[in-house]
Structure formats: C-alpha cells, structure tokens
Design a protein around this motif. Structure first.
Motif, PDB file in Angstrom:
ATOM      1  N   ASP A   1       0.789  -1.234   0.000  1.00  0.00           N
ATOM      2  CA  ASP A   1       0.000   0.000   0.000  1.00  0.00           C
ATOM      3  C   ASP A   1       0.817   1.277   0.000  1.00  0.00           C
ATOM      4  N   THR A   2       2.106   1.190   0.356  1.00  0.00           N
ATOM      5  CA  THR A   2       2.904   2.398   0.556  1.00  0.00           C
ATOM      6  C   THR A   2       4.206   2.317  -0.225  1.00  0.00           C
ATOM      7  N   PRO A   3       4.576   3.368  -0.956  1.00  0.00           N
ATOM      8  CA  PRO A   3       5.881   3.366  -1.636  1.00  0.00           C
ATOM      9  C   PRO A   3       7.011   3.177  -0.634  1.00  0.00           C
ATOM     10  N   VAL A   4       8.090   2.551  -1.068  1.00  0.00           N
ATOM     11  CA  VAL A   4       9.188   2.250  -0.154  1.00  0.00           C
ATOM     12  C   VAL A   4       9.903   3.524   0.268  1.00  0.00           C
ATOM     13  N   SER A   5      10.430   3.502   1.477  1.00  0.00           N
ATOM     14  CA  SER A   5      11.199   4.626   2.009  1.00  0.00           C
ATOM     15  C   SER A   5      12.105   4.095   3.107  1.00  0.00           C
TER      16      SER A   5
ATOM     17  N   ASP B   1      17.010   5.217   0.294  1.00  0.00           N
ATOM     18  CA  ASP B   1      17.811   6.432   0.093  1.00  0.00           C
ATOM     19  C   ASP B   1      19.164   6.092  -0.522  1.00  0.00           C
ATOM     20  N   LEU B   2      19.775   5.004  -0.056  1.00  0.00           N
ATOM     21  CA  LEU B   2      21.076   4.598  -0.590  1.00  0.00           C
ATOM     22  C   LEU B   2      20.943   4.044  -2.012  1.00  0.00           C
ATOM     23  N   ARG B   3      19.835   3.371  -2.285  1.00  0.00           N
ATOM     24  CA  ARG B   3      19.586   2.925  -3.663  1.00  0.00           C
ATOM     25  C   ARG B   3      19.485   4.132  -4.579  1.00  0.00           C
ATOM     26  N   ALA B   4      18.742   5.154  -4.154  1.00  0.00           N
ATOM     27  CA  ALA B   4      18.576   6.352  -4.965  1.00  0.00           C
ATOM     28  C   ALA B   4      19.911   7.064  -5.180  1.00  0.00           C
ATOM     29  N   ALA B   5      20.742   7.101  -4.146  1.00  0.00           N
ATOM     30  CA  ALA B   5      22.065   7.724  -4.284  1.00  0.00           C
ATOM     31  C   ALA B   5      22.936   6.931  -5.255  1.00  0.00           C
ATOM     32  N   SER B   6      22.847   5.620  -5.177  1.00  0.00           N
ATOM     33  CA  SER B   6      23.596   4.774  -6.101  1.00  0.00           C
ATOM     34  C   SER B   6      23.122   4.994  -7.533  1.00  0.00           C
ATOM     35  N   ALA B   7      21.801   5.075  -7.705  1.00  0.00           N
ATOM     36  CA  ALA B   7      21.235   5.314  -9.028  1.00  0.00           C
ATOM     37  C   ALA B   7      21.690   6.663  -9.581  1.00  0.00           C
ATOM     38  N   LYS B   8      21.810   7.647  -8.716  1.00  0.00           N
ATOM     39  CA  LYS B   8      22.294   8.959  -9.153  1.00  0.00           C
ATOM     40  C   LYS B   8      23.731   8.855  -9.656  1.00  0.00           C
TER      41      LYS B   8
END
Length: 433
Positions: free
Chosen positions: A127-131, A136-143
């Motif tokens: 029901d809820t997007p991950v956080s 956060d570290l996945r997003a930083a890695s993706a960046k």
C-alpha cells in the motif's frame, strides 16, 4: 553482496582492457570531406529529418574537432570539447560505459540483500511506496550511475563507428535540446539499470521499475539514426532474475523520441531482442509540447524479437515504410504499432514475418482513439489489410482508417514482398555503404 547482472567485470573488450588514459586523438582533415563516410549527411527528401534545414551533423568539422575514441572517458570528453562547433567522433572498437561493474556506482552502505529484506511485501506490504535508509542509498547509487553512463550529445555532431565492430556497451546517448545530430554504424547494447526501484503500489503485486534508454531524443530536432544495431545483447530479459515474484527489470527503451522532439529519421537500423523498444511521445498529458511535433520517419529498419512498441506513438505524424518486423516462435509478443493519443501513424509497404500462432491482428494495438493509415503491408508474403484483420478479430479495439496526411519525404519505396531480402542484408551496424 549484490546480484545485479553486468558485464564490466567479466568481459574484456578487445584492446580496451586496461586502457584508461583520457586522450583525444585527432584524425582527418577538412580536405577529406569528399568521400569521407564520416562526413555523409542525410539526403534530401529522406524522411522528416531532411525537412527544412536538413541534418548534416558534424560534416563541416575542421581538423581540430574530429576525434577518434577508444574508451568511454574519451568519448564523453570528446562530446564536451568545442561546444556546439561541428564535430565528428569516431568510435573505434567496443567501448564500455560500465567497465568496473555496478559496484563502482554503489553508495557507501548500500546492501541489496538488506534492501530485499527491508521491502519484502510480507514485511512492507503493497500500500505504501518504499522509504527508509536502503531506499535512500539505492537512490544515491542510481544517481551515481546516471552521471556515469549518460553521455550528452551536443548540436552539430556526428558519432560514427569505425569498421564493422564498433559500439557502446551499457551507455545511454542523450540527445537533449539540441539540433542537427547524426548517429551511425554503432552496435549499442542497452544499458542495464543497476539499481531498479521496487514499487509495491505498481499493479496488484508490485513491480521493479528501471531507467535508461540506449538512445533518447528529447526535445531535439533534425536527428538521423542510421545503420545501428540496438539490442539487449548478452543480457536478454529472459536472463534477468526475479524478486518478490516479479522480474527484476533492468531495461527501458532502445530508441525513444519524446518531449517535443521533432524531425527525426531512423533508417537501416536493426532493433533486436528487447521489450519496450521505441516510444514516440511519452505521455498523454504532453499535448502542449508534443502537438505538431514528434514527426518521425522509420524506414528500412529490421525489428526481430521485439515484444512491443515498434513504435508506440502519441501525437506525432510518424511515417513507417519498408520495415521488416520478425516475430520468432519462442518469443513473447505483444504488438508492433501502438496507436496512442492524437497520433497519426502512416504505415505502408512494410513486411511482417509471423509464426503460425501469431495473428496479423496483433500487429496493431489501440491505446487511444486515433486514425491511422496501414496499407500495402505484407504478412508472410501476402498482402494483408492490417486494420481490417485487427477490427475483425479484436472488435473491442476498433481502429479508424485514414491518418489524414500523406508523406512526401520518402526515398525509393521498395515493394513489400522484396523488403525482407533487402532489409535483412543491409540493416544494422557494420553494413554501412
């Protein structure tokens, strides 16, 4: 420990192994322009890319702006050098954008096993997007990957492969907000997203969402994509793992034309073994930027092992002729032409090679109400009215015939019966004449 698929740590590509120096090698002179294949321009009348001022790329480059590159670092440096002055970049051999593997992009503390544990639907739900820390570290890695594998192509540029075995592995060519670009004679292996995001709210059972097109034309004009091979290559979707019961999708598009891009010709390319192949117009809500634009010509391209979007069209006047679409017996297949919002597809004199269990009705897919022209197409060597077959077998998605315009920017139109032999022998990288 990460389970991402990548080739950089496992394969040495010819002379590139160990080559790290950032050196730009000057080649050629303006005097070589006559007969120099790197200085060829899109011919008059050859599709939408020839409209108006035409597409010349870097044909006018002087000697100081002609580069030969053998590494990804050299390639990106050559793109950045000289601003918008005409330039030619010759790619020699296969250059790898991710030679050090996905681990080189990982933010400190990122742990894929921990990511899987934290966001397991049995724990997190749907029901809820991950956080949280690992997201956060996945997003930083993706960046980090985003900065590493994207290459911004400036205006007035020609990128061309040298010989029969030149190309780019895992890089993403970004043709954004510029005019007058040519890309030719490259084998481009689609980027693998090292860090797809898990979205538990995507559908009933969640989905992994990935980024990175092999080539994206974004808000740009006068672009010629010619004699390239674009493919998943060594990393087909069938080789991707599954987590949470869903495929760990690491691919996006091969060639997308979006966000007000206009006047594009894609000719003599081979699109191979990919799912969501070509998107022309990326959103139904983009009418303000896309209406009157997204004019694209596709001719003499070969599509084999393609699941869908060859292309899917919104808004644009797209001319597709003399293409060969090959559906193999063991592949997943959704559709070829996607008819989207306010599109005006004109698809004629194409050839389809379909297995016995795939009906010609599936070649068209209706996403929105929009008319199209689909005449003089052959399926397995026989003249077939694609719209009539589609409407008869899929009446819930009735399509309207008549795109409301007629292309004038066409080179020689070959008989559809001859298209398989012509296109199969000449399309793709290494076959540039």
């Amino acid at each position: 420990m990460n389970r991402h698929l990548w080739h950089g740590h496992a394969i040495k590509v010819g002379a590139l192994a160990g080559c790290t120096a950032l050196v730009l090698s000057l080649t050629g002179t303006a005097a070589q322009a006559h007969g120099d294949i790197a200085r060829q321009t899109l011919g008059a009348g050859d599709g939408w890319g020839s409209h108006g001022t035409g597409t010349t790329g870097g044909a006018a480059a002087d000697a100081e702006h002609v580069y030969t590159v053998t590494t990804w670092a050299q390639f990106k440096a050559a793109l950045a050098a000289g601003g918008d002055a005409p330039k030619i970049i010759k790619v020699k051999g296969m250059i790898d954008a991710v030679a050090e593997g996905c681990e080189a992009f990982e933010a400190e503390g990122y742990d894929f096993d921990q990511y899987l544990a934290d966001y397991d639907p049995a724990v997190w739900g749907y029901d809820t997007p991950v956080s949280g820390p690992q997201e956060d570290l996945r997003a930083a890695s993706a960046k980090n990957q985003d900065a590493g594998i994207k290459a911004n192509v400036p205006a007035n540029t020609t990128i061309i492969g040298v010989g029969r075995n030149a190309g780019i592995l895992g890089g993403s060519l970004q043709i954004r907000g510029v005019d007058n670009v040519i890309v030719r004679n490259l084998t481009i292996e689609a980027p693998l997203d090292c860090f797809p995001q898990w979205d538990p709210t995507d559908g009933a059972t969640g989905a992994w969402n990935s980024e990175y097109d092999a080539v994206v034309v974004y808000g740009s004009t006068h672009v010629w994509i010619d004699h390239n091979t674009l493919t998943d290559g060594r990393h087909p979707d069938s080789a991707l793992p599954s987590y949470y019961g869903e495929v760990y999708q690491q691919h996006d598009g091969l060639l997308d034309v979006v966000r007000g891009a206009d006047l594009v010709t894609a000719s003599w390319n081979s699109f191979e073994d990919h799912d969501k192949t070509m998107l022309i117009g990326n959103s139904d809500s983009a009418g303000a930027t896309d209406t009157g634009r997204l004019r694209v010509t596709l001719h003499h391209n070969r599509f084999e092992g393609i699941v869908e979007r060859a292309p899917r069209v919104r808004f644009g006047q797209v001319d597709a002729y003399n293409n060969h679409f090959v559906v193999t017996e063991d592949q997943n297949y959704g559709y070829t032409f996607g008819i989207g919002k306010d599109s005006r597809l004109y698809a004629t004199h194409n050839a389809f090679s379909l297995p016995d269990d795939v009906s010609a009705a599936k070649t068209l897919k209706k996403w929105s109400e929009a008319p199209l022209t689909a005449e003089h197409n052959h399926v397995n060597g026989r003249l077939t009215d694609l719209i009539a077959v589609h409407n008869a077998e899929i009446p819930a998605e009735t399509l309207q015939s008549g795109a409301g315009w007629t292309p004038t920017l066409r080179t020689k139109v070959d008989p559809p019966r001859a298209v398989p032999a012509i296109v199969d022998h000449r399309a793709g990288a290494g076959r540039l004449r």
